[in-house]
Design an enzyme around this catalytic site. Structure first.
Site: not given
Ligand code: C5P
Length: 236
Positions: A68, A70, A73-75, A195, A215-216
């Site tokens: 991600k 931010h 632009p050049n960096t 989430q 992820g999890r």
């Molecule tokens: O474990 P889980 O399924 O919640 O992981 C979701 C992944 O997506 C994590 O790496 C989290 O940082 C990333 N992510 C997120 N929500 C966002 C952007 C990225 O859960 N809006």
């Protein structure tokens, strides 16, 4: 050419949210690169650097480098070029960095035969209307998401990261082929963790998502490979 096909045809991108490459590689070795891609985020990359990307690629995985970026632009264009030289499949920036930042990335990679998918984050899904107001954006989050997604496409990027609940409105307004990458995915049986506004993998794909960041529900399963296979079976 954009690195779209990748090595795996799977829409599932497994988030390797670990502190060490030992843990990340142990998880990756339990997964099949034909069945998923993997995401390396800020924690793992800050701890371990490019070597972990190289090792995951050696295991056969397409890697989404979730940094991600931010900055000016050049960096950002220079950082994205380094990511492209590492052969990552997907890399992202914050669309709030603006048109010149994003076009600088596209231009810097213009001569590549195969470049990573360039993806932008619009509004972090952790931000609500009041959070946007506090940083001077007195606007409905979805309006800001649509505005930044349009800017992303106009800048020559390939897609955005968005919440599964933003997929339907974005599909309706964005050009065909514009990639939608969605975290916050939970199989029906899964624990929600932190989430909140989640969708099942099938609901997200049916809504028009292209890639599901999970992820999890996979990495904390007793049998991660079986959890991934169950998700893929749900999608078939
Ligand atoms: O474990 P889980 O399924 O919640 O992981 C979701 C992944 O997506 C994590 O790496 C989290 O940082 C990333 N992510 C997120 N929500 C966002 C952007 C990225 O859960 N809006």
């Amino acid at each position: 050419m954009v690195n779209e096909a990748g090595r795996s045809g799977s829409p599932v991108v497994v988030a390797l949210d670990y502190r060490s490459s030992t843990e990340a590689l142990a998880m990756a070795s339990r997964l099949d690169p034909q069945q998923c891609r993997v995401k390396v985020g800020k924690e793992l990359f800050t701890a371990e650097g490019p070597l972990v990307i190289d090792k995951l690629q050696t295991l056969g995985f397409d890697v989404f480098l979730d940094m991600k970026y931010h900055d000016i632009p050049n960096t950002v264009a220079s950082a994205v070029k380094v990511a492209a030289d590492m052969g990552v499949w997907m890399v992202n920036v914050h669309a709030a960095g603006g048109r010149r930042m994003m076009t600088a990335c596209v231009e810097r990679l213009a001569h590549y035969n195969q470049r990573p998918l360039l993806i932008a984050v619009t509004v972090l899904t952790s931000m609500e209307r009041e959070d946007l107001a506090e940083v001077g954006l007195d606007v409905d989050p979805l309006v800001q998401v649509q505005r930044l997604a349009k800017l992303t496409a106009e800048s020559g990027f390939d897609g955005v990261v968005c919440s599964a609940h933003e997929v339907v409105p974005l599909r309706a307004t964005m050009p065909t082929g514009f990639a939608l990458v969605t975290p916050g995915i939970r199989p029906i049986s899964a624990d929600l963790g932190d989430q909140r506004r989640v969708m099942t993998p099938k609901q997200a794909l049916q809504a028009g998502s292209d890639y599901l960041v999970i992820g999890r529900p996979i990495t904390q399963a007793t049998d991660p490979s079986a959890a991934l296979e169950a998700i893929l079976a749900e999608l078939a």
